[in-house]
Design a protein around this motif. Structure first.
Motif, PDB file in Angstrom:
ATOM      1  N   ASP A 279       4.062   1.709   0.271  1.00  0.00           N
ATOM      2  CA  ASP A 279       4.147   2.938   0.532  1.00  0.00           C
ATOM      3  C   ASP A 279       5.785   3.160   0.346  1.00  0.00           C
ATOM      4  O   ASP A 279       6.119   3.826  -0.236  1.00  0.00           O
ATOM      5  CB  ASP A 279       3.359   3.422   1.855  1.00  0.00           C
ATOM      6  CG  ASP A 279       3.915   4.901   1.914  1.00  0.00           C
ATOM      7  OD1 ASP A 279       3.134   5.833   1.557  1.00  0.00           O
ATOM      8  OD2 ASP A 279       5.018   5.273   2.695  1.00  0.00           O
ATOM      9  N   ARG A 280       6.539   2.463   1.162  1.00  0.00           N
ATOM     10  CA  ARG A 280       7.657   2.478   1.079  1.00  0.00           C
ATOM     11  C   ARG A 280       8.502   2.275  -0.435  1.00  0.00           C
ATOM     12  O   ARG A 280       9.113   2.983  -0.813  1.00  0.00           O
ATOM     13  CB  ARG A 280       8.448   1.428   1.758  1.00  0.00           C
ATOM     14  CG  ARG A 280       9.937   1.686   2.083  1.00  0.00           C
ATOM     15  CD  ARG A 280      10.754   0.549   2.890  1.00  0.00           C
ATOM     16  NE  ARG A 280      10.086   0.626   4.246  1.00  0.00           N
ATOM     17  CZ  ARG A 280       9.547  -0.604   4.798  1.00  0.00           C
ATOM     18  NH1 ARG A 280       9.834  -1.810   4.161  1.00  0.00           N
ATOM     19  NH2 ARG A 280       9.004  -0.694   6.065  1.00  0.00           N
ATOM     20  N   GLY A 300      -1.768   5.859  -0.967  1.00  0.00           N
ATOM     21  CA  GLY A 300      -3.077   5.437  -1.201  1.00  0.00           C
ATOM     22  C   GLY A 300      -4.029   5.110  -0.352  1.00  0.00           C
ATOM     23  O   GLY A 300      -3.754   5.011   0.789  1.00  0.00           O
ATOM     24  N   HIS A 301      -5.182   4.788  -0.649  1.00  0.00           N
ATOM     25  CA  HIS A 301      -6.345   4.425   0.312  1.00  0.00           C
ATOM     26  C   HIS A 301      -7.302   3.438  -0.440  1.00  0.00           C
ATOM     27  O   HIS A 301      -7.426   3.437  -1.581  1.00  0.00           O
ATOM     28  CB  HIS A 301      -7.091   5.741   0.746  1.00  0.00           C
ATOM     29  CG  HIS A 301      -7.507   6.847  -0.772  1.00  0.00           C
ATOM     30  ND1 HIS A 301      -8.728   6.611  -1.176  1.00  0.00           N
ATOM     31  CD2 HIS A 301      -6.953   7.746  -1.258  1.00  0.00           C
ATOM     32  CE1 HIS A 301      -8.958   7.465  -2.151  1.00  0.00           C
ATOM     33  NE2 HIS A 301      -7.787   8.088  -2.313  1.00  0.00           N
ATOM     34  N   ARG A 312      -5.423   1.643   4.517  1.00  0.00           N
ATOM     35  CA  ARG A 312      -4.592   2.919   4.373  1.00  0.00           C
ATOM     36  C   ARG A 312      -3.122   2.527   3.675  1.00  0.00           C
ATOM     37  O   ARG A 312      -2.641   1.642   4.379  1.00  0.00           O
ATOM     38  CB  ARG A 312      -4.210   3.532   5.738  1.00  0.00           C
ATOM     39  CG  ARG A 312      -3.604   5.003   5.714  1.00  0.00           C
ATOM     40  CD  ARG A 312      -3.235   5.362   6.966  1.00  0.00           C
ATOM     41  NE  ARG A 312      -2.571   4.732   7.673  1.00  0.00           N
ATOM     42  CZ  ARG A 312      -0.918   4.848   7.898  1.00  0.00           C
ATOM     43  NH1 ARG A 312      -0.526   6.071   7.236  1.00  0.00           N
ATOM     44  NH2 ARG A 312      -0.111   4.342   8.455  1.00  0.00           N
ATOM     45  N   ILE A 313      -2.749   3.213   2.546  1.00  0.00           N
ATOM     46  CA  ILE A 313      -1.412   2.568   1.845  1.00  0.00           C
ATOM     47  C   ILE A 313      -0.424   3.903   2.474  1.00  0.00           C
ATOM     48  O   ILE A 313      -0.483   4.739   1.768  1.00  0.00           O
ATOM     49  CB  ILE A 313      -1.572   2.556   0.575  1.00  0.00           C
ATOM     50  CG1 ILE A 313      -2.794   1.728  -0.068  1.00  0.00           C
ATOM     51  CG2 ILE A 313      -0.274   1.896  -0.037  1.00  0.00           C
ATOM     52  CD1 ILE A 313      -2.986   0.243   0.480  1.00  0.00           C
ATOM     53  N   SER A 319       1.339   0.607  14.399  1.00  0.00           N
ATOM     54  CA  SER A 319       0.239  -0.152  14.740  1.00  0.00           C
ATOM     55  C   SER A 319       0.483  -1.323  13.899  1.00  0.00           C
ATOM     56  O   SER A 319       1.279  -1.622  13.033  1.00  0.00           O
ATOM     57  CB  SER A 319      -1.047   0.699  14.549  1.00  0.00           C
ATOM     58  OG  SER A 319      -1.045   0.976  13.004  1.00  0.00           O
ATOM     59  N   ALA A 320      -0.654  -2.267  14.013  1.00  0.00           N
ATOM     60  CA  ALA A 320      -0.343  -3.427  13.485  1.00  0.00           C
ATOM     61  C   ALA A 320      -0.294  -3.279  11.762  1.00  0.00           C
ATOM     62  O   ALA A 320       0.258  -4.008  11.085  1.00  0.00           O
ATOM     63  CB  ALA A 320      -1.721  -4.361  13.614  1.00  0.00           C
ATOM     64  N   GLY A 321      -1.099  -2.146  11.636  1.00  0.00           N
ATOM     65  CA  GLY A 321      -1.235  -1.866   9.960  1.00  0.00           C
ATOM     66  C   GLY A 321      -2.113  -2.567   9.220  1.00  0.00           C
ATOM     67  O   GLY A 321      -2.434  -3.763   9.621  1.00  0.00           O
TER      68      GLY A 321
END
Ligand code: ZN
Ligand code: ZN
Length: 370
Positions: A279-280, A300-301, A312-313, A319-321
């Protein structure tokens, strides 16, 4: 046994292991999509109860005949049928009682407070333990059969995208173009659109989730075309851009920025990277052109049985992500939306590989000029 493509026994066993690790003596799956993933059951009412030794499908008389037939044919996971005689809740309570279940896990995201209270009332000796994402986490990494289906679906969707220039034309309405796309999806072999097709022109393109209207495509419009299809139960999702006649230089720059952002994110995708880093990569590209605030959504997803699923992008949220893993399938779809100018989004579906990704929707990304 059960070496057939859906690998239900493997999926159910993996869930059992997760339930065991959480100290649960049973796990109740009530999400219809998760139930379909684990068993192949596609009815609208049913629960799966998994213990360390067995799995029961609780469903009612409407589905009994088809379940028995599919069990006999092997097109349903090898579960035991627990038929609902009056209501679902007492059937569940009675099954748990017969099995001596003491700690029952349930899907917190799919059980209402009211349902949980009924269960607690009917089975007061059971400790009810909320779980999260036990099945969803498994669903995020696709198996060989799912990858085959998604790859085929991606190629078919790209074929539909290659036809866009035949339908997008000055003087036609957004609704007319959307109807052509929907017809083409069915003609390509999809069971239907994965979500309501988006055709957003001119000022409407500045809204990421615009619905098609009777607005007529007009000179100078940017047109967002975002559509998806369902094949064999699996969803794919793509966005391309068209321009009507001559567009402003600023609109061209907006397209160039989003194109660069998508390229940067696609180049970042590989197993092991944090989804927020992908994402970054897109976000930095837009920020460097002064468009950071115009990027109104995540990059994105995940794609699968649902058109939006894990991973989840998006931005890191503390959160841990999600870390991307080999076998995940997701969209890469940065966008930039400027009121008064319009919006641009480009979206492709990718399969995460060890050192990069395979683009499943390999249709040209150039602005479609009409
Ligand atoms: Zn889309
Ligand atoms: Zn999407």
């Amino acid at each position: 046994m059960d070496a057939s493509p859906p690998h239900w026994s493997t999926r159910i066993q993996a869930l059992r292991n997760a339930a065991d690790a959480a100290g649960l003596s049973a796990l109740i799956v009530s999400s219809p999509v998760n139930l379909r993933y684990l068993t192949g059951f596609s009815g609208s009412s049913g629960w799966l109860v998994c213990t360390s030794a067995d799995a029961w499908l609780i469903t009612d008389g409407r589905y009994e005949a088809i379940v028995r037939q599919e069990l006999a044919e092997g097109t349903l996971a090898a579960v035991k049928l627990e038929k609902v005689e009056t209501r679902y809740d007492p059937t569940l309570a009675s099954l748990l009682g017969r099995q001596g279940v003491q700690r029952a896990g349930f899907e917190a995201a799919h059980v209402t407070v009211a349902t949980l209270r009924r269960w607690q009332g009917l089975a007061p000796g059971v400790e009810w333990v909320p779980t999260e994402d036990l099945v969803e986490r498994r669903r995020a990494v696709k198996d060989a059969g799912e990858i085959r289906t998604l790859r085929e679906a991606g190629h078919k969707l790209a074929d539909v995208a290659r036809e866009l220039s035949a339908w997008v034309a000055r003087g036609r309405t957004e609704r007319e173009v959307a109807a052509d796309i929907d017809r083409a999806l069915v003609a390509a072999g999809f069971s239907g659109p994965a979500f309501p097709t988006i055709v957003a022109s001119g000022p409407n393109s500045a809204f990421p989730h615009a619905r098609p209207t009777d607005r007529v495509l007009t000179n100078g419009d940017l047109v967002v075309l975002d559509f998806g299809g369902v094949l064999g139960g699996y969803c794919v999702d793509l966005t391309r851009m068209a321009v009507i006649g001559q567009v402003a230089r600023e609109a061209q720059a907006l397209y160039a920025a989003v194109h660069a952002a998508q390229a940067a994110a696609l180049a970042a995708v590989r197993a092991g990277i944090a989804a927020s880093d992908v994402d970054r990569a897109a976000r930095q590209e837009l920020e460097s052109r002064g468009l950071g605030a115009a990027f109104l959504h995540s990059t994105g997803h995940g794609l699968g049985l649902e058109v939006h699923e894990a991973p989840r992008i998006g931005k890191a949220d503390g959160s841990a992500g999600d870390n991307l893993e080999v076998g995940m399938v997701c969209t890469i779809e940065p966008g930039a939306y400027v009121e008064g100018l319009g919006g641009v989004r480009l979206e492709d579906d990718v399969l995460v590989t060890t050192d990069g990704c395979e683009v499943l929707t390999d249709a040209p990304r150039e602005l479609i000029g009409v």
